[in-house]
Design an enzyme around this catalytic site. Structure first.
Site, short mmCIF file in Angstrom:
data_model
loop_
_atom_site.label_atom_id
_atom_site.label_comp_id
_atom_site.label_asym_id
_atom_site.label_seq_id
_atom_site.Cartn_x
_atom_site.Cartn_y
_atom_site.Cartn_z
N MET A 122 0.86 -1.27 0.04
CA MET A 122 -0.08 -0.10 0.12
C MET A 122 0.82 1.27 0.12
SD MET A 122 -2.34 -1.34 3.08
CE MET A 122 -0.87 -2.04 3.96
N LEU A 171 8.67 -1.51 -6.00
CA LEU A 171 8.40 -0.24 -5.91
C LEU A 171 7.88 0.39 -4.62
CD1 LEU A 171 6.59 -0.98 -9.53
CD2 LEU A 171 8.22 0.98 -8.89
N LYS A 172 7.46 -0.39 -3.87
CA LYS A 172 7.03 0.14 -2.57
C LYS A 172 8.45 0.45 -1.63
CE LYS A 172 4.76 1.12 1.32
NZ LYS A 172 3.92 0.31 2.10
N LEU A 173 9.13 -0.07 -1.87
CA LEU A 173 10.40 0.45 -1.23
C LEU A 173 11.11 1.45 -1.81
CD1 LEU A 173 12.19 -3.06 -0.30
CD2 LEU A 173 10.80 -1.76 1.07
N ASN A 176 8.89 4.44 -0.83
CA ASN A 176 8.97 4.69 0.85
C ASN A 176 10.33 5.37 0.92
OD1 ASN A 176 6.46 3.62 1.14
ND2 ASN A 176 6.82 2.47 3.12
#
Length: 293
Positions: A122, A171-173, A176
């Site tokens: 998310m 992609l989340k990392l 973030n």
């Protein structure tokens, strides 16, 4: 479709309530001391289960919303884990923030046990989870995503298919790292401004009218101006974890990471001083020369 969730925390609670209220699905969840109060979801018909295996045995789709890779791996492969109760073709939807290499391994284990695995981290906040307007970055087989899209639609605004398994977490990392990096930089600048007795509203207005305008400023401004941390209920310890996951991913690929190393060092110092359970906006206070108590 029978839906399960493991991890009814700040984000998972919002997901659970919307699976029930907006989606109209039946829901089973893991009974765990780390859960938020579950009165609302049990009042809507959610059923508590004692183990991940019991959740898997009852469900066609299981959503994971836990802290990181060690927790996901324990849930999947541990004693009474998902593999022990998995029904054929059950889909595991990993909404946690995890290491891509671990995600691929868990996908292989679930596939060998007869199930399917997609990563769907998310990119919004607990408020968006509560409102059912999360954004998901989904990695994995597109046909598997289509099977569970009605469930995901109950708690999301957008669901983007971003590539093969592991790319959602990659992609989340990346996301973030940029987001936390921006907020860490901004918190340090805001702390310096406060130490110099700069009016906080003037500081925010100057940034908002120039190159400092950003989502990071929008999220930290309530704390900078009025000491309100509730707009971003995200623990500093979790921010450190995400940055260090990014650093591990970068190191594994041979990428440069000097800025990430500096962000990690700044946050780690705060955690080591005992403030890991502070929310990220509170870095504005914790970075000051003399930390106000």
């Amino acid at each position: 479709m029978q839906v399960g969730i493991i991890g009814v925390g700040l984000m998972g609670h919002g997901i659970a309530r919307n699976v029930l209220k907006r989606g109209g699905f039946s829901l089973h969840f893991l009974d765990h001391p780390g859960n938020q109060p579950v009165d609302e979801i049990t009042g809507l018909g959610a059923v508590a289960c004692p183990t991940p295996a019991a959740v898997a045995a009852a469900c066609d789709v299981v959503i994971l919303c836990v802290t990181g890779s060690p927790q996901v791996e324990a849930i999947v492969t541990g004693k009474d884990g998902l593999v022990a109760g998995l029904k054929p073709d059950t889909v595991i939807v990993d909404c946690s923030t995890a290491l891509p290499e671990s995600t691929v391994r868990m996908g292989e284990i679930i596939k060998a046990a007869g199930g399917q695995y997609i990563d769907a981290p998310m990119t919004r906040t607990a408020k968006h989870a509560h409102d059912g307007t999360l954004n998901l970055l989904v990695g994995g087989d597109a046909s598997v995503l289509e099977r569970v899209r009605p469930v995901l639609a109950s708690f999301t605004e957008t669901v983007a298919h971003v590539g093969p398994l592991g790319h959602g977490h990659r992609l989340k990392l990346l996301h973030n790292y940029v987001s936390i990096g921006f907020m860490t930089l901004l918190a340090e600048a805001a702390a310096q401004a406060a130490d110099a007795d700069v009016d906080p509203q003037v500081f925010v207005d100057v940034l908002a009218g120039g190159g400092g305008a950003s989502a990071a400023l929008d999220r930290l401004a309530p704390y900078i101006v009025a000491g309100d941390r509730e707009g971003l209920p995200f623990f500093v310890s979790n921010a450190q974890k995400d940055i260090d996951y990014y650093r591990a991913m970068a190191e594994a690929s041979g990428a440069r990471k000097p800025v990430a190393d500096a962000v990690s060092a700044a946050i780690s110092e705060v955690v080591e001083d005992g403030h890991g359970q502070a929310y990220v906006p509170e870095l504005v206070r914790l970075f000051r020369k003399s930390v106000p108590r």
